[in-house]
Design a protein around this motif. Structure first.
Motif, PDB file in Angstrom:
ATOM      1  N   GLN A  56       1.012  -1.648   0.328  1.00 22.53           N
ATOM      2  CA  GLN A  56       0.103   0.253   0.156  1.00 22.53           C
ATOM      3  C   GLN A  56       1.073   1.407  -0.613  1.00 22.53           C
ATOM      4  N   ILE A  57       1.126   1.008  -1.077  1.00 18.64           N
ATOM      5  CA  ILE A  57       2.374   2.891  -0.876  1.00 18.64           C
ATOM      6  C   ILE A  57       1.679   3.872  -2.040  1.00 18.64           C
ATOM      7  N   ARG A  58       1.945   5.039  -2.101  1.00 23.47           N
ATOM      8  CA  ARG A  58       1.852   6.197  -2.131  1.00 23.47           C
ATOM      9  C   ARG A  58       2.921   7.141  -3.400  1.00 23.47           C
ATOM     10  N   PRO A  59       3.486   6.694  -4.174  1.00 21.91           N
ATOM     11  CA  PRO A  59       4.618   7.204  -4.472  1.00 21.91           C
ATOM     12  C   PRO A  59       4.004   8.613  -4.991  1.00 21.91           C
ATOM     13  N   ALA A  60       5.223   9.490  -4.910  1.00 24.25           N
ATOM     14  CA  ALA A  60       4.853  11.244  -5.523  1.00 24.25           C
ATOM     15  C   ALA A  60       5.849  11.745  -5.817  1.00 24.25           C
ATOM     16  N   ILE A  61       5.680  12.795  -6.822  1.00 26.47           N
ATOM     17  CA  ILE A  61       7.045  13.692  -7.208  1.00 26.47           C
ATOM     18  C   ILE A  61       6.112  14.671  -7.090  1.00 26.47           C
ATOM     19  N   PHE A  62       6.918  15.627  -6.365  1.00 30.98           N
ATOM     20  CA  PHE A  62       7.137  16.509  -6.106  1.00 30.98           C
ATOM     21  C   PHE A  62       7.755  17.602  -5.975  1.00 30.98           C
ATOM     22  N   ALA A  63       8.125  19.098  -5.920  1.00 30.29           N
ATOM     23  CA  ALA A  63       8.831  20.070  -6.048  1.00 30.29           C
ATOM     24  C   ALA A  63       8.995  20.674  -4.572  1.00 30.29           C
ATOM     25  N   MET A  64      10.575  20.879  -4.311  1.00 34.28           N
ATOM     26  CA  MET A  64      10.691  21.373  -3.255  1.00 34.28           C
ATOM     27  C   MET A  64      11.607  22.612  -3.411  1.00 34.28           C
ATOM     28  N   PRO A  65      11.422  24.178  -2.878  1.00 31.64           N
ATOM     29  CA  PRO A  65      12.201  24.678  -2.310  1.00 31.64           C
ATOM     30  C   PRO A  65      13.281  24.620  -2.186  1.00 31.64           C
ATOM     31  N   THR A  66      14.576  25.034  -2.401  1.00 27.64           N
ATOM     32  CA  THR A  66      15.905  25.103  -1.149  1.00 27.64           C
ATOM     33  C   THR A  66      15.969  26.301  -1.188  1.00 27.64           C
ATOM     34  N   VAL A  67      16.644  26.506  -0.282  1.00 27.63           N
ATOM     35  CA  VAL A  67      17.076  27.676   0.338  1.00 27.63           C
ATOM     36  C   VAL A  67      19.333  28.417   0.179  1.00 27.63           C
ATOM     37  N   LEU A  68      19.256  27.120   0.050  1.00 27.27           N
ATOM     38  CA  LEU A  68      20.790  27.012   0.068  1.00 27.27           C
ATOM     39  C   LEU A  68      21.135  27.217  -1.111  1.00 27.27           C
ATOM     40  N   GLU A  69      22.655  28.131  -1.463  1.00 29.98           N
ATOM     41  CA  GLU A  69      23.076  28.565  -3.157  1.00 29.98           C
ATOM     42  C   GLU A  69      23.986  28.115  -3.777  1.00 29.98           C
ATOM     43  N   LYS A  70      25.088  27.226  -2.654  1.00 27.64           N
ATOM     44  CA  LYS A  70      26.179  27.109  -3.161  1.00 27.64           C
ATOM     45  C   LYS A  70      26.243  25.769  -4.146  1.00 27.64           C
ATOM     46  N   ASP A  71      26.669  25.956  -4.812  1.00 24.91           N
ATOM     47  CA  ASP A  71      26.253  24.376  -5.794  1.00 24.91           C
ATOM     48  C   ASP A  71      26.937  23.098  -5.004  1.00 24.91           C
ATOM     49  N   TRP A  72      28.139  22.713  -4.362  1.00 27.53           N
ATOM     50  CA  TRP A  72      28.336  22.075  -3.439  1.00 27.53           C
ATOM     51  C   TRP A  72      26.710  21.757  -2.171  1.00 27.53           C
ATOM     52  N   GLU A  73      26.368  22.986  -1.368  1.00 22.08           N
ATOM     53  CA  GLU A  73      25.493  22.519  -0.855  1.00 22.08           C
ATOM     54  C   GLU A  73      24.243  22.172  -1.085  1.00 22.08           C
ATOM     55  N   ILE A  74      23.892  22.409  -2.553  1.00 25.26           N
ATOM     56  CA  ILE A  74      22.845  21.497  -3.045  1.00 25.26           C
ATOM     57  C   ILE A  74      23.044  20.123  -4.069  1.00 25.26           C
ATOM     58  N   THR A  75      24.257  20.117  -4.409  1.00 23.51           N
ATOM     59  CA  THR A  75      24.768  18.696  -4.942  1.00 23.51           C
ATOM     60  C   THR A  75      24.622  17.956  -3.471  1.00 23.51           C
ATOM     61  N   LEU A  76      25.391  18.156  -2.131  1.00 25.02           N
ATOM     62  CA  LEU A  76      25.121  17.197  -1.588  1.00 25.02           C
ATOM     63  C   LEU A  76      24.147  17.112  -0.772  1.00 25.02           C
ATOM     64  N   LEU A  77      23.256  17.793  -0.778  1.00 18.90           N
ATOM     65  CA  LEU A  77      21.361  17.920  -0.267  1.00 18.90           C
ATOM     66  C   LEU A  77      21.077  16.793  -1.643  1.00 18.90           C
ATOM     67  N   SER A  78      21.127  16.863  -2.305  1.00 13.78           N
ATOM     68  CA  SER A  78      20.647  15.875  -3.734  1.00 13.78           C
ATOM     69  C   SER A  78      21.200  14.389  -3.683  1.00 13.78           C
ATOM     70  N   ILE A  79      22.233  14.308  -2.843  1.00 12.33           N
ATOM     71  CA  ILE A  79      22.967  12.608  -2.825  1.00 12.33           C
ATOM     72  C   ILE A  79      22.254  12.605  -1.455  1.00 12.33           C
ATOM     73  N   MET A  80      22.352  13.078  -0.549  1.00 11.81           N
ATOM     74  CA  MET A  80      21.808  12.715   0.491  1.00 11.81           C
ATOM     75  C   MET A  80      20.958  11.989   0.513  1.00 11.81           C
ATOM     76  N   ILE A  81      19.579  13.019  -0.048  1.00 11.96           N
ATOM     77  CA  ILE A  81      18.207  12.591  -0.676  1.00 11.96           C
ATOM     78  C   ILE A  81      18.502  11.129  -1.245  1.00 11.96           C
ATOM     79  N   THR A  82      18.739  11.768  -2.423  1.00 13.73           N
ATOM     80  CA  THR A  82      18.867   9.992  -3.164  1.00 13.73           C
ATOM     81  C   THR A  82      19.040   8.952  -2.358  1.00 13.73           C
ATOM     82  N   LEU A  83      20.620   8.833  -1.548  1.00 10.08           N
ATOM     83  CA  LEU A  83      21.499   7.491  -1.004  1.00 10.08           C
ATOM     84  C   LEU A  83      19.879   7.193   0.144  1.00 10.08           C
TER      85      LEU A  83
END
Length: 129
Positions: A56-83
């Protein structure tokens, strides 16, 4: 020698214009521990979903606004979410202000966004300050 030097740096930290480096070290340790905790909890959550006879899953795609500005911060956040099992960053907007995330099982989108913002994003900001 190291401890004596550290004590002297702590005593003189008000005379430095930048942040004391041990604060950043502590923030990195905190980020690592937070990621490991979220990794274990999400693995258990995905395992519970898989073990059930009827998924019983409810998959979804959503947009998350971020306040991070530097490329490495956004990349790190993306990696942590994906992992973290059950979530995947699918795309990042051209202006680097929005992450598009797929989640395997989601109850409330705003709850999911607040969870990411109050955990990973907040600690990444602490590391970069």
């Amino acid at each position: 020698g190291y401890l004596l030097g550290l004590v002297m740096l702590i005593m003189m930290r008000k005379s430095f214009s930048s942040r004391f480096y041990m604060g950043r070290v502590w923030a990195v340790i905190k980020l690592t521990l937070l990621f490991l905790k979220e990794l274990v909890l999400s693995n258990i959550s995905v395992l519970k979903l898989i073990i059930k006879p009827k998924m019983q899953i409810r998959p979804a795609i959503f947009a998350m606004p971020t306040v991070l500005e530097k490329d490495w911060e956004i990349t790190l956040l993306s990696i942590m979410i994906t992992l973290t099992p059950g979530t995947l960053v699918m795309d990042i907007s051209p202006d680097n202000k929005t992450l598009y995330i797929h989640a395997l099982n989601i109850r409330e989108i705003n709850e999911m966004i607040d969870g990411i913002r109050n955990s990973f994003e907040q600690v990444i900001k602490e590391v970069s300050e």
